[in-house]
Design an enzyme around this catalytic site. Sequence first.
Site, PDB file in Angstrom:
ATOM      1  N   SER A 220     -19.568  53.681  95.258  1.00 45.20           N
ATOM      2  CA  SER A 220     -18.667  54.726  96.066  1.00 45.20           C
ATOM      3  C   SER A 220     -18.314  54.469  97.311  1.00 45.20           C
ATOM      4  O   SER A 220     -19.286  53.836  98.352  1.00 45.20           O
ATOM      5  CB  SER A 220     -19.389  56.068  95.605  1.00 45.20           C
ATOM      6  OG  SER A 220     -20.564  56.227  96.757  1.00 45.20           O
ATOM      7  N   GLY A 222     -16.868  57.089  99.600  1.00 51.46           N
ATOM      8  CA  GLY A 222     -16.614  58.152 100.301  1.00 51.46           C
ATOM      9  C   GLY A 222     -15.143  58.782  99.997  1.00 51.46           C
ATOM     10  O   GLY A 222     -14.902  58.570  98.946  1.00 51.46           O
ATOM     11  N   SER A 223     -14.473  58.903 100.894  1.00 56.73           N
ATOM     12  CA  SER A 223     -12.980  59.436 100.873  1.00 56.73           C
ATOM     13  C   SER A 223     -12.007  58.264 100.186  1.00 56.73           C
ATOM     14  O   SER A 223     -10.839  58.487  99.672  1.00 56.73           O
ATOM     15  CB  SER A 223     -12.130  60.138 101.812  1.00 56.73           C
ATOM     16  OG  SER A 223     -12.219  58.905 102.784  1.00 56.73           O
ATOM     17  N   GLY A 225     -12.713  56.507  97.727  1.00 55.76           N
ATOM     18  CA  GLY A 225     -12.859  56.518  96.128  1.00 55.76           C
ATOM     19  C   GLY A 225     -14.153  55.669  95.524  1.00 55.76           C
ATOM     20  O   GLY A 225     -15.104  55.707  96.169  1.00 55.76           O
ATOM     21  N   GLY A 251     -22.116  62.123  96.538  1.00 51.92           N
ATOM     22  CA  GLY A 251     -22.943  61.111  95.631  1.00 51.92           C
ATOM     23  C   GLY A 251     -23.697  61.773  94.735  1.00 51.92           C
ATOM     24  O   GLY A 251     -23.690  61.348  93.568  1.00 51.92           O
ATOM     25  N   ASP A 252     -24.402  62.747  94.998  1.00 54.79           N
ATOM     26  CA  ASP A 252     -25.320  63.238  94.103  1.00 54.79           C
ATOM     27  C   ASP A 252     -24.528  64.086  92.632  1.00 54.79           C
ATOM     28  O   ASP A 252     -24.562  63.950  91.425  1.00 54.79           O
ATOM     29  CB  ASP A 252     -26.114  64.364  94.531  1.00 54.79           C
ATOM     30  CG  ASP A 252     -27.033  63.876  95.595  1.00 54.79           C
ATOM     31  OD1 ASP A 252     -27.298  62.670  95.710  1.00 54.79           O
ATOM     32  OD2 ASP A 252     -27.337  64.650  96.635  1.00 54.79           O
TER      33      ASP A 252
HETATM   34  P1  ADP Z   1     -22.762  59.016  98.944  1.00 56.89           P
HETATM   35  O1  ADP Z   1     -22.870  60.666  99.174  1.00 56.89           O
HETATM   36  O2  ADP Z   1     -23.818  58.578  97.963  1.00 56.89           O
HETATM   37  O3  ADP Z   1     -22.752  58.326 100.226  1.00 56.89           O
HETATM   38  P2  ADP Z   1     -19.982  58.991  98.557  1.00 56.89           P
HETATM   39  O4  ADP Z   1     -19.885  59.452 100.058  1.00 56.89           O
HETATM   40  O5  ADP Z   1     -19.533  57.707  98.627  1.00 56.89           O
HETATM   41  O6  ADP Z   1     -21.502  58.772  98.054  1.00 56.89           O
HETATM   42  O7  ADP Z   1     -19.243  60.128  97.813  1.00 56.89           O
HETATM   43  C1  ADP Z   1     -19.172  59.764  96.390  1.00 56.89           C
HETATM   44  C2  ADP Z   1     -17.933  60.179  95.823  1.00 56.89           C
HETATM   45  O8  ADP Z   1     -17.448  61.531  96.215  1.00 56.89           O
HETATM   46  C3  ADP Z   1     -16.620  59.230  96.432  1.00 56.89           C
HETATM   47  O9  ADP Z   1     -16.744  58.023  95.594  1.00 56.89           O
HETATM   48  C4  ADP Z   1     -15.620  60.061  96.052  1.00 56.89           C
HETATM   49  O10 ADP Z   1     -15.019  60.234  94.905  1.00 56.89           O
HETATM   50  C5  ADP Z   1     -16.150  61.503  96.466  1.00 56.89           C
HETATM   51  N1  ADP Z   1     -15.870  61.911  97.860  1.00 56.89           N
HETATM   52  C6  ADP Z   1     -16.793  61.787  99.037  1.00 56.89           C
HETATM   53  N2  ADP Z   1     -16.626  62.032 100.158  1.00 56.89           N
HETATM   54  C7  ADP Z   1     -15.374  62.570  99.980  1.00 56.89           C
HETATM   55  C8  ADP Z   1     -14.347  62.898 100.912  1.00 56.89           C
HETATM   56  N3  ADP Z   1     -14.527  62.947 102.337  1.00 56.89           N
HETATM   57  N4  ADP Z   1     -13.078  63.382 100.270  1.00 56.89           N
HETATM   58  C9  ADP Z   1     -12.987  63.313  99.144  1.00 56.89           C
HETATM   59  N5  ADP Z   1     -13.762  62.844  98.234  1.00 56.89           N
HETATM   60  C10 ADP Z   1     -15.124  62.169  98.588  1.00 56.89           C
END
Ligand code: ADP
Length: 320
Positions: A220, A222-223, A225, A251-252
Amino acid sequence: MIGTITLNPSVDRRYNLKTFEKNNIYRCNQYSATAGGKGINVTKVIDQLNEKVCAYGFLGGFSGDFINQHLKKKQIQSDFTFINGSTRSCINILSDDGDQVEILESGPVIGTDEIVNLMNKLSNKMDSFSVITISGSIPQGVNLDIYCKIINMANNRGVKTVLDTSKETLLNGISGRPYLVKPNKEELEWLIGNTINNEEQLLKACRQVLKMGARNIALSLGSKGMYFIGEKGSYRVTIPRVEAKNPVGSGDSTVAGFGVSLARELDVIDTLKLANACGVANAMEMETGQISLNNVKELMKRIEVSSIYYGGREIESNNF
Ligand code: ADP
């Protein structure tokens, strides 16, 4: 039924202050306490997706009671192992200008009999699970190989596992051959001992994790994808731009989406759409581990999943 595992849950306390500095006393009227820990967030989101879930792990003391009551109020099933020690609190102090301090208590030391109690519970209930999610850190007193043992137990009984943890705990868990791991970029870089700067390096790193033992990896970003490299395919997931209010817990929520997709035996495309929609929907809410089902539905229509080439061949779309 999905089983969720949270070995080190916490009461998450948030204090909002105008500003703060050392050697001062602050009165605060904007504060909250909520049941937290990565696996507890996963549990709450699975419940919001209307899938049957039961939460496992260790709870003790006042904070343990708080979490137990919180889940009971929400009518979420749980079967925790109650311990002599006290469940930890995690404190987040936020100022209006965006500065913050986080204090994460290390939490209780778990006794050998308490670990045996949890493992017996899981063994007795294993046949009622289709999926188990395993999230977060391991408390003191518990051996590093506990996730590996739980994954072995699940594999022997045909139960799929989703593992979301970090560093040594992740590395050790992967050796048990989990069905899916969901690291973020930082966690993947730690695993392979290298920085990742482009798509080629990223795909190579994911392949390395499969060689270590994971059957599928969802990276993953974050924003930005997600990338998914699995036994049957490699995919890039593009998500729509949204106004993020609080991405903590995304993430959760993604893990919850994966758990539900696996329990419902969705195909790989819908699995990736649902998992990412849950992550994005969580980022759109202030509260951690909270999603709107309407948002999830709408987001699923706007999330794009494309098959990617790796190693000179196009990977076929197949069931996840
Ligand atoms: P973690 O919390 O484990 O670090 P991520 O931040 O990668 O995980 O987030 C997991 C998923 O949530 C991403 O793959 C995306 O689909 C969504 N996501 C996370 N942050 C954002 C954001 N700022 N805007 C839109 N979608 C988000």
